[in-house]
Design an enzyme around this catalytic site. Sequence first.
Site, PDB file in Angstrom:
ATOM      1  N   CYS A  43     -54.683 -15.515  -5.606  1.00  0.00           N
ATOM      2  CA  CYS A  43     -54.980 -15.078  -7.156  1.00  0.00           C
ATOM      3  C   CYS A  43     -54.066 -13.922  -7.595  1.00  0.00           C
ATOM      4  O   CYS A  43     -54.216 -13.395  -8.803  1.00  0.00           O
ATOM      5  CB  CYS A  43     -56.646 -14.788  -7.514  1.00  0.00           C
ATOM      6  SG  CYS A  43     -57.532 -16.018  -6.985  1.00  0.00           S
ATOM      7  N   HIS A  88     -59.529  -6.637 -12.222  1.00  0.00           N
ATOM      8  CA  HIS A  88     -59.286  -8.018 -11.854  1.00  0.00           C
ATOM      9  C   HIS A  88     -60.821  -8.437 -11.909  1.00  0.00           C
ATOM     10  O   HIS A  88     -60.949  -9.692 -12.533  1.00  0.00           O
ATOM     11  CB  HIS A  88     -59.267  -7.972 -10.256  1.00  0.00           C
ATOM     12  CG  HIS A  88     -59.290  -8.966  -9.792  1.00  0.00           C
ATOM     13  ND1 HIS A  88     -58.104 -10.104 -10.128  1.00  0.00           N
ATOM     14  CD2 HIS A  88     -59.942  -9.817  -8.825  1.00  0.00           C
ATOM     15  CE1 HIS A  88     -58.271 -11.170  -9.429  1.00  0.00           C
ATOM     16  NE2 HIS A  88     -59.389 -11.090  -8.514  1.00  0.00           N
ATOM     17  N   HIS A 128     -61.442 -17.379 -14.509  1.00  0.00           N
ATOM     18  CA  HIS A 128     -60.715 -16.829 -13.583  1.00  0.00           C
ATOM     19  C   HIS A 128     -59.336 -18.112 -13.145  1.00  0.00           C
ATOM     20  O   HIS A 128     -59.826 -18.925 -12.820  1.00  0.00           O
ATOM     21  CB  HIS A 128     -61.428 -16.549 -12.167  1.00  0.00           C
ATOM     22  CG  HIS A 128     -60.552 -15.772 -11.252  1.00  0.00           C
ATOM     23  ND1 HIS A 128     -59.234 -15.433 -11.573  1.00  0.00           N
ATOM     24  CD2 HIS A 128     -60.798 -15.534 -10.017  1.00  0.00           C
ATOM     25  CE1 HIS A 128     -58.699 -15.154 -10.100  1.00  0.00           C
ATOM     26  NE2 HIS A 128     -59.788 -14.906  -9.521  1.00  0.00           N
TER      27      HIS A 128
END
Length: 577
Positions: free
Chosen positions: A157, A284, A319
């Site tokens: 990620c 994040h 996400h």
Amino acid sequence: MNISVTGFGIVCAIGNDAHAVCRSLMDGKSGVAPLHYLRSAHKELPVGEVKLSDSQMKEMLGIDQDKVVSRTTLMGAVAARQAVADANVGLAGKRVRLVTGTTVGGMDATERYYASMKENDEYLYLAAKHDCGSCTDDIIDYAHLDGAEGYTVSTACSSSVNAIIVGAEMLRNNEADIVIAGGTEALSAFHLNGFKSLMILDEKQCRPFDETRAGLNLGEGAAFIVMQRDAPDAIAYIAGYGNRCDAFHQTASSENGEGAFLAVSDALSMASLKPSDIDYINAHGTGTPNNDNSESTALKRIFGDKMPPISSTKSFTGHTTSASGAIETVICLLSMTHGFIPANLGWKNQMPGGITPSAGESGVTLNKVLCNSFGFGGNDSSLILSRRPTDVEPNPVKPEAEIIAEDVVTDAAELADLRQFVSPMESRRMGRLMKAATLTSLRALQKGGVECPDAIITATAYGMLEDSEMFLEDMVNNGEELLKPTLFMQSTHNTMGAAIAIRIKCHGYNITYSHGSRSYEMAMQDAKRLIALGKARTVLVGMHDESTPTFNGFCRRLGQPELVDLYSRSVLLRAKD
């Protein structure tokens, strides 16, 4: 020297271009919704899908409708083309690099036609388009980035922020004139089920930093920025960045957020900024209990009780995994340009010990913005954008690198030697490529007399192919229930580099390149660049790959060379005195 951002492009759940994305952010309009395009049994899981079909994107790019092309590639080509058009820069005669962050690669296409590929040749060509590097190469083709050279970063990620960092370092080291950097990731049943097996998906819209948060919503999309040295018409500047490893766990963050703390600290130091200079933080903020606790702790260690406005925009986009850092970098650029702070949608309840996110603001001036991007394996990276030039000077010394030790394994029989480093019980839980990577890495460090290097750089064309194939086979043959999380955890390409860092407690720079046969070349180039720029004195570089009978069967039928059954090479580099 200043690294200038001269253009950007984006496609995600809240818009198919920068204007639409900006409008959605300012209006507080989320793109998270029920599944529409992705074929999955899990209709209960909301996702952030791009509101374009494959057919529509192929039409936009002039691609034959009968051709199966990964959605990862299609979205990447759309966003990259937008970025170059926005920069209004000519590529002819320039040293142009496209640095892409992705992990899923062509999996969305592979999983749809996997059973057919095993039985006949109609879709067999997809086997040659499955890997991450092929997506980058095809983006160059479909976006008409003629003459560009592709590089692919795969650190789960944090991939796309690391792609931006690599691109900026290329410019600082005079390896390129123009860098197009970012990331792209399509939703796939493979990683939707993988995240579900880890029990970190929320069946409602995610609520980052809320006490009631229960997990994340997956999303998809792509974003790229164009970077040049000292461009007169810059939108913003890359002021600082940090890439560190939490060195704690493959899928969880440490309680004190050490990796995040170090990454943000490095970014501030590089930019010569104090914490009080930051005007906004794009967190994040995934909405999982673990991430939001860890990130809150890391940020409080740096900013104390003087926290700047902060929000996570994942409740807008979902996400988007490997693409998230680039998408959120573009969101930061939009926020700076239009003077607003995006809301942290869904937040209502203060979480104990957590940060208090922004409900959104307009009419603000944002001069310096921090963007955080953290990945599995503790691959934590942070980026600082500035409205004004910051004059980050290159290292004047530029030492050369030398190889001081190396180790190679090409036969599974050699893995018995791992017992000198790893207990039999632990070894039984490791796949053969993980065993080989661990063995060659630890022996190379032992031969070189280095306990912990300053950086770990991994190269792999396909990652832990055996584990990925087993997870895919189980999903295709047995359905989307009761899949094994351990197999999914091992399927990300950065697993090996992260595992080495966790074992030796290395919190330094950590990155993985995944671009076919050029992966090792890219890793060595990065290692030598780190040493030349004075960012490391010792670097461990590993090239680790394996194959399976099924994959080599695909290679034979395609008339391509088969992959070696097992290959692991670790090299220890040091700056020459």
